[in-house]
Structures are given as structure tokens and as C-alpha cells.
Scaffold this motif. Structure first.
Motif, PDB file in Angstrom:
ATOM      1  N   GLN A   1       0.831  -1.195   0.000  1.00  0.00           N
ATOM      2  CA  GLN A   1       0.000   0.000   0.000  1.00  0.00           C
ATOM      3  C   GLN A   1       0.874   1.257   0.000  1.00  0.00           C
TER       4      GLN A   1
ATOM      5  N   PRO B   1      -1.368  -1.904  -8.134  1.00  0.00           N
ATOM      6  CA  PRO B   1      -2.226  -0.719  -8.017  1.00  0.00           C
ATOM      7  C   PRO B   1      -3.078  -0.536  -9.271  1.00  0.00           C
TER       8      PRO B   1
ATOM      9  N   ILE C   1       4.335   2.090  -5.044  1.00  0.00           N
ATOM     10  CA  ILE C   1       4.394   1.103  -6.113  1.00  0.00           C
ATOM     11  C   ILE C   1       5.806   0.549  -6.201  1.00  0.00           C
TER      12      ILE C   1
END
Length: 730
Positions: free
Chosen positions: A140, A200, A143
Motif C-alpha cells: 500500500q 495498483p 508502487i
């Protein structure tokens, strides 16, 4: 990779974030992200050439292939080239026809270099590179750089054909007419794709750019040469015409479904094609150059030399009133060592030289001398003098016509001496040069505030850019009675560059990039300073609250743009080069070292990535972020002299070792005439105070066509290379 940026390792990272009161997200890993996104890359070069012919006809042909991996993963260039040269003599050798043709194909695959480098130097080093499934680890609030590597692709393919046909006809003794026709046709296709992804979440995008560049040249020359007793004369008259056509087209499309088909292979899978976000664009222009030129060379008694030339150059880039520029030049030399009063001196050769000449510069965008219009519907634009009062529907100026813009002119003077001593063993040159450029072509803000365009291209009439200095070169070579040959030498240049009589306090040329920095001017053209001078607030430390403090130049109690001042330049004032060679029988060695000094670099990478506030938020940095204990962790980092760094360096640039085998001793002389093996090391080491990837850097951060200098922002790391070569001649 020759060197990495010294970002914190996992343990030091946790220690420093904790010391700043930040929260460490410890994923229990210990990753060097620069290692993860880079590699030891291999390059292959293969070349085959054939040549031969008869008394009247000669040919040469070659094929080549290069496959070069980049030191960043996902970066590779493939080049293929072919070449053929033909020469035919006709009409009792009075006519010589030559044909040269080459074709090249280049395929360049690149990752998102800025995104990959930016991620590698800032990502938490405790995050594992791969998950248990063998795929890049997903986390989270960020990236994985390896995910960036997998999702981003930039693919460019260029096909280029160059050819020329020439014929030289001897009309009478000493008089030769030559016709040359050349073409240079290139087409390029670039696809920039972002693959769709779930975590993501990325919708996917494809941008496609198509380019065409056609360049045609025709030249006519008439050359005359004669020798009468001690007089030698050659004269040349010529005409050339060049036509350049450039066309670009761009399209884009968004929102691709996740599938095994990459967007660049089927753009039709994109689901969003709106004019707002994906409006097609393009441009095209034709530029024509036409020149008339002449030159005369004269020698008397092989010791007095003189040359003079004149050019009339015309360009369609300029307005109707000033399409042509006229550029003369003169030069002379005196070989003193051939005079009787120096016949028995220690000078093996001594020559004095002097020259003066002018050249023109037409490197400006096309069409800027012509008016530009735009059409709009009612109510989309307001009058500049009456804001809120809308234009009626119609057509308005975006740019006024400028028929008076003209060539930028450079005038250069050179004075030098060449010498050889000890029967030519020691040789050298010393030169003084002075180049003054005026009628400077720049994009500027109009003096009249009521203009249809915010900027305009113009000649700055009284402004001069002066480049002057001294260059010295010294070489020594010697062969011993035993056949051992060696040479050593070098050169050094002292350069003084200045901008004079500019009507502007600063003409910005380089701009920063990064969060909160984008479009902030860093350097430019400033009176009595070299071009590329940094024009910044001077960082003087921190105030009582740990916030950055800057020098109040005008003592008005405020710190703003009026407090900017010159802080060094991107241009070096000294450049130097050293070399050494030796050879014995079949063995040879050559070394080259070079360096510069007097220049500065703006470390935009450190400015946007390496400061205490980012580290406290869990972004990895180098020790530069905690250099000042008194700095508050909430201190921001605007552009300033804080990030101007010394850019001098001394580089061991090249070392080559080779051996030439004797095919006869190997019993191969029947089939092979020569065999050579070699090993070359490039960029073996560099000594520099600069702590970026490499001090020899200049990321293009220009805006509006004015060249930028000396800005380093997420630049491609420098490679250290070793090359093994095998050359066989049959």
C-alpha cells in the motif's frame, strides 16, 4: 553501473526515520532497489565488410549489427546497418561517378527512466522485491519499482536511408566540375504504453507518435587548380540547395482491459477516445536553405599561405526582409622554419597562423516569422483590456508576423603557432580564439503587454555572447633502437564566456522539475555572466526555527525573486585531455584521460528527493537529507544555491590493449592476412566532488527553445564498459 547514489540501506533507513520521529513500516526486507532495477549489461557488435575492384571500377560493401543492453532493465537497442560504395571511371578517366548508399534500422526499447530511477532511490528498502508468488511485491501507499518496470514501455523504431550520387568531370587541365545529389529519408514510430493493472489500479494508456524527416541536397561546384613556378592556386565556386520536410502526428487512447495483448499491438482495445483527453495532434513544415559560396587558396614557395572565402546563405526560416546572410572569412600562415634565417635552428617546423571569419545561425523553430491565427466560438475568450467581455465568434491572432527577424551572426578571430622540435619528436600548438555572437536569436517576453502571444522570437540587437580563450597542445613521441615506440601528450583549454549588453535582467533557460518545483527557473542568460549561470536565492543556513534562510540581497526585509543573484555557471572554464600510447612488435596500448573544472551542477534530483521532510515520512534518501542537524524536519526545499554543486571531474576515459598476430607464423597466411584481438575499458574511474550518478550530465530542462545547461534530474546512470574485439582480414 559505474556508481550508485548512496541511499540508506535497510538498517540505517530505519534508524534515521525513527530519529526524526517518523513511523517505520518495516517489511523485514533488505533490498538495494538500484541493484534490483539494474544489471550488468552486454553489447554485441558484429561487422562484415568486402571491397575490391578493377582499374576503372571499385566497390566497398558492409553489413553491421549491434545488440546493446542498457544497464537499466527493460532497456535495449538493436541496430542493423548496411552500406555500399561504388566508383566508376569513364571517358579516359575524365569522368568519375560515385554512388554511396546506406540503410539503418534502430529499435530502442526503454522503461520509464525517470519513474524507475525515482522509485529505486526513494522506495523503502525493507520492502521485499518479490512476493511468495514470484511476482513483484505489492504494498500500500506506493508502487514497487519492478511493477513500474513491468507496466511501462517506450518503444521507438527508426528506419533511415541515406544516399548520394556524385559526378566529377574534368573539363580541361586543372578545371573540374562536380555535381552531388544527396537524400536522407527517415521515418520513426514511437509507442509509449502503460499496461492496465488491478493493484495498483491503472486503466492503461497508449500514446503513438509518427515522424517523417526528408532531407534533399543538391550541390554544384567548379574547382580550378594550377601551379606556376613557386605559385600554387586553387579556386572553388559553388551553389547548394537543401530542402527539409518534417512531419509529426500523435494519437492516444485510454482504458484498456487487462489481457495478454499489449495496447501497442492493438490500439482498438482501448475503450476511451475523447477529444478532451485524447485529441489527435500533428505538425508539418518545410525548411529550405540556399547557398552561394566561393573560396581561393594561394601558396607561394610552400611557406606563405593564404585563403579567403565568401558565403551567401539563405533560409526560409527568416522573414521576407532578411532571408540572406553574407559571411566572409580570411586566413593566412607563414612557415618560418623554411626561411633561411631558421634553417639551422632547433625548430624542425614552425608556423604562424591567423584567421578571421563569420558564420550564421538559423537554428530557430520554423514558421515563427509568419502570423498564427486561432478560431473560437463566442464566449470562450475575453478581451485583454476588458476582462469579462467576451469575443464574438471569429478568428484572432495568436502571433503577429515578423518579417524582420534575421540570422544570428558569429565573428571569430584565431591566432596560433605550430611547432616541432628535436626532428619532430616534440610538437605542439598554442591558439588564441575570440568568438562574438550578436543578433542573438531568443524567445522573449514582448515589451508591449498587449500582445496575442506571451512570448515571441526576436533578434536581441545589442546583446553579445563572447567566447574567448587559449588552447595549448603538446605531444612527444619516440622510438627506441629496439623498436619500442611510445608517445605522451595532452591539451588544455582556458575559456572565458560572457553575456554582454542584454536588455533583460535574466533570460531563463533551465527549469526545475519535481513536486513543488516544476517550472521554477534555475539558470539563464545574465549580463556579464557566462551562459547557463544559475540565478538563485543564496542559501545561508537556517533560522531559529530550523527553516531555510536566504540572503536578503536588496535589504528590503523580504525574501523573494528580487533577491536572486548569480551562483556559478554550468560551463567549465578549463577543459583538459591527456593521452599515452606505446607499441612493441605486435603489442600496443593506448590510454586517454580527460576532465573539466570551473563548472557547477544543479542537483535537481537531491532538491526533489533528498531532504529531511521526505525522510520523516518514510521516503528513502541519502545522508544529504540529514546533513544539517539544526534543520527542522518540516522544512521544505525550494530551489536555491543549496543544491548547486561543484561539477569538476577527472576521468580515466579509455584504456585499450591490443595484439596483432602474425598469420604467417600461425600457418594461416594462405587464407588470412591479419588477425587482431583487443580489450578496451571505458570510464574506468572518475574523481569528482559531485555525488550524483555522474558529473558529465545535462538533462534537457529547456522551455521555449532556449537551451538549458547543467541540470541533473533522475539522469540515466553512467556505465563502466569493457569491450573485447576480434578483427580478421581475409
Amino acid at each position: 553501473m559505474a556508481g550508485k547514489l548512496p541511499v540508506f540501506g535497510a538498517e540505517e533507513y530505519k534508524k534515521q526515520v525513527t530519529a526524526l520521529g517518523g513511523t517505520v513500516e518495516d517489511f523485514k526486507g533488505a533490498i538495494d532497489w538500484q541493484d534490483e532495477v539494474s544489471r550488468t549489461a552486454f553489447t554485441q557488435n558484429h561487422n562484415l565488410s568486402l571491397s575490391g575492384g578493377t582499374n576503372k571500377f571499385n566497390y566497398f560493401g558492409s553489413l553491421g549489427m549491434q545488440i546493446q543492453e542498457g544497464i537499466l532493465k527493460g532497456n535495449e537497442i538493436k541496430r542493423y546497418n548496411g552500406r555500399i560504395n561504388l566508383s566508376q571511371k569513364l571517358l579516359d578517366d575524365k569522368l568519375v561517378i560515385e554512388v554511396n548508399l546506406s540503410a539503418n534500422n534502430t529499435v530502442n526499447l526503454r522503461p520509464s527512466i525517470g519513474g524507475l530511477i525515482g522509485g529505486a532511490i526513494s522506495t523503502n528498502p525493507t520492502i521485499p522485491a518479490y512476493g511468495t508468488d514470484g511476482k513483484p511485491y505489492v504494498f500500500q501507499n506506493g508502487i514497487n519499482p519492478l511493477t513500474v518496470l513491468a507496466l511501462e514501455k517506450d518503444l521507438t523504431t527508426i528506419n533511415r536511408v541515406l544516399g548520394n550520387v556524385s559526378g566529377a568531370l574534368t573539363l580541361t587541365k586543372g578545371l573540374v566540375y562536380k555535381l552531388n545529389f544527396g537524400i536522407d529519408n527517415a521515418t520513426g514510430n514511437r509507442d509509449i504504453q502503460s499496461l492496465p493493472n488491478s493493484v495498483p489500479l491503472r486503466p492503461g494508456r497508449l500514446e503513438t507518435y509518427n515522424n517523417v524527416n526528408r532531407n534533399h541536397l543538391i550541390e554544384h561546384t567548379l574547382n580550378y587548380s594550377t601551379t606556376i613556378d613557386r605559385h600554387k592556386l586553387t579556386a572553388l565556386a559553388g551553389y547548394s540547395y537543401q530542402k527539409i520536410f518534417v512531419q509529426t502526428r500523435a494519437t492516444s487512447i485510454n482504458n484498456f482491459a487487462i489481457s495478454d495483448i499489449e495496447p501497442l499491438y492493438n490500439p482498438g482495445l482501448g475503450q476511451e477516445l475523447t477529444l478532451a483527453g485524447n485529441k489527435p495532434s500533428g505538425s508539418a513544415y518545410i525548411n529550405e536553405l540556399q547557398s552561394y559560396f566561393g573560396r581561393v587558396n594561394y601558396q607561394y614557395n610552400d611557406r606563405y599561405l593564404f585563403t579567403a572565402s565568401i558565403r551567401a546563405d539563405g533560409s526560409s526560416k527568416f522573414g521576407a526582409n532578411n532571408k540572406y546572410g553574407y559571411y566572409p572569412s580570411f586566413a593566412g600562415a607563414w612557415i618560418l622554419s623554411k626561411e633561411s634565417f631558421l634553417e639551422n635552428s632547433f625548430f624542425h617546423n614552425l608556423k604562424l597562423r591567423a584567421g578571421w571569419g563569420q558564420t550564421g545561425n538559423q537554428e530557430i523553430p520554423p514558421k515563427i516569422t509568419q502570423a498564427l491565427f486561432t478560431s473560437q466560438v463566442s464566449g470562450t475568450t475575453s478581451y485583454p483590456l476588458y476582462p469579462g467581455t467576451a469575443y464574438p465568434a471569429g478568428t484572432t491572432y495568436n502571433r503577429f508576423a515578423n518579417p524582420d527577424i534575421q540570422w544570428e551572426v558569429s565573428t571569430q578571430t584565431d591566432v596560433g603557432v605550430d611547432f616541432e622540435l628535436f626532428k619532430g619528436a616534440l610538437s605542439g600548438t598554442v591558439d588564441y580564439f575570440r568568438k562574438v555572437s550578436n543578433n542573438i536569436l531568443l524567445q522573449i517576453i514582448p515589451a508591449d503587454p498587449i500582445q496575442p502571444a506571451n512570448t515571441t522570437w526576436s533578434n536581441i540587437k545589442d546583446m553579445d555572447i563572447i567566447n574567448q580563450g587559449v588552447e595549448a597542445d603538446l605531444n612527444y613521441r619516440h622510438t627506441t633502437p629496439g623498436g619500442f615506440t611510445y608517445s605522451v601528450g595532452g591539451n588544455i583549454t582556458f575559456i572565458d564566456n560572457k553575456v554582454k549588453n542584454s536588455p533583460y535582467s535574466v533570460i531563463a533557460s533551465g527549469f526545475a522539475q519535481g513536486a513543488g518545483l516544476t517550472s521554477s527557473p534555475v539558470n539563464g542568460y545574465i549580463n556579464n555572466q557566462p551562459i547557463g549561470t544559475y540565478y538563485l536565492k543564496e542559501f545561508i543556513g537556517f533560522d531559529a526555527n530550523g527553516k531555510s534562510a536566504y540572503r536578503d540581497v536588496n535589504n528590503d526585509g523580504l525574501i523573494n525573486d528580487y533577491d536572486r543573484l548569480p551562483i556559478g555557471t554550468a560551463l567549465p572554464n578549463r577543459t583538459y585531455n591527456l593521452f599515452f600510447t606505446l607499441a612493441y612488435k605486435g603489442f600496443d596500448l593506448a590510454a586517454n584521460l580527460n576532465g573539466v573544472s570551473g563548472n557547477k551542477i544543479y542537483d535537481n534530483t537531491a532538491n526533489s528527493n533528498f531532504y529531511k521532510l521526505l525522510l520523516s515520512k518514510g521516503v528513502n534518501t541519502t545522508a544529504e537529507a540529514i546533513k544539517y542537524p539544526e534543520e527542522a524536519k518540516t522544512n521544505d526545499a525550494p530551489i536555491s544555491s543549496r543544491f548547486v554543486k561543484d561539477g569538476k571531474y577527472f576521468r580515466f576515459n579509455n584504456l585499450a590493449i591490443g595484439y596483432n598476430f602474425n598469420p604467417a607464423k600461425m600457418g594461416l597466411s594462405k587464407w588470412v592476412s591479419a588477425i587482431r584481438v583487443s580489450l578496451t575499458g571505458q570510464n574506468l574511474f572518475v574523481i569528482t566532488p559531485y555525488d550524483g550518478y555522474d558529473p558529465e550530465v545535462n538533462i534537457d530542462r529547456q522551455d521555449g527553445g532556449v537551451s538549458s545547461y547543467g541540470i541533473d534530474y533522475l539522469s540515466y546512470p553512467k556505465a563502466r564498459s569493457f569491450l573485447f574485439g576480434l578483427n580478421v582480414t581475409f
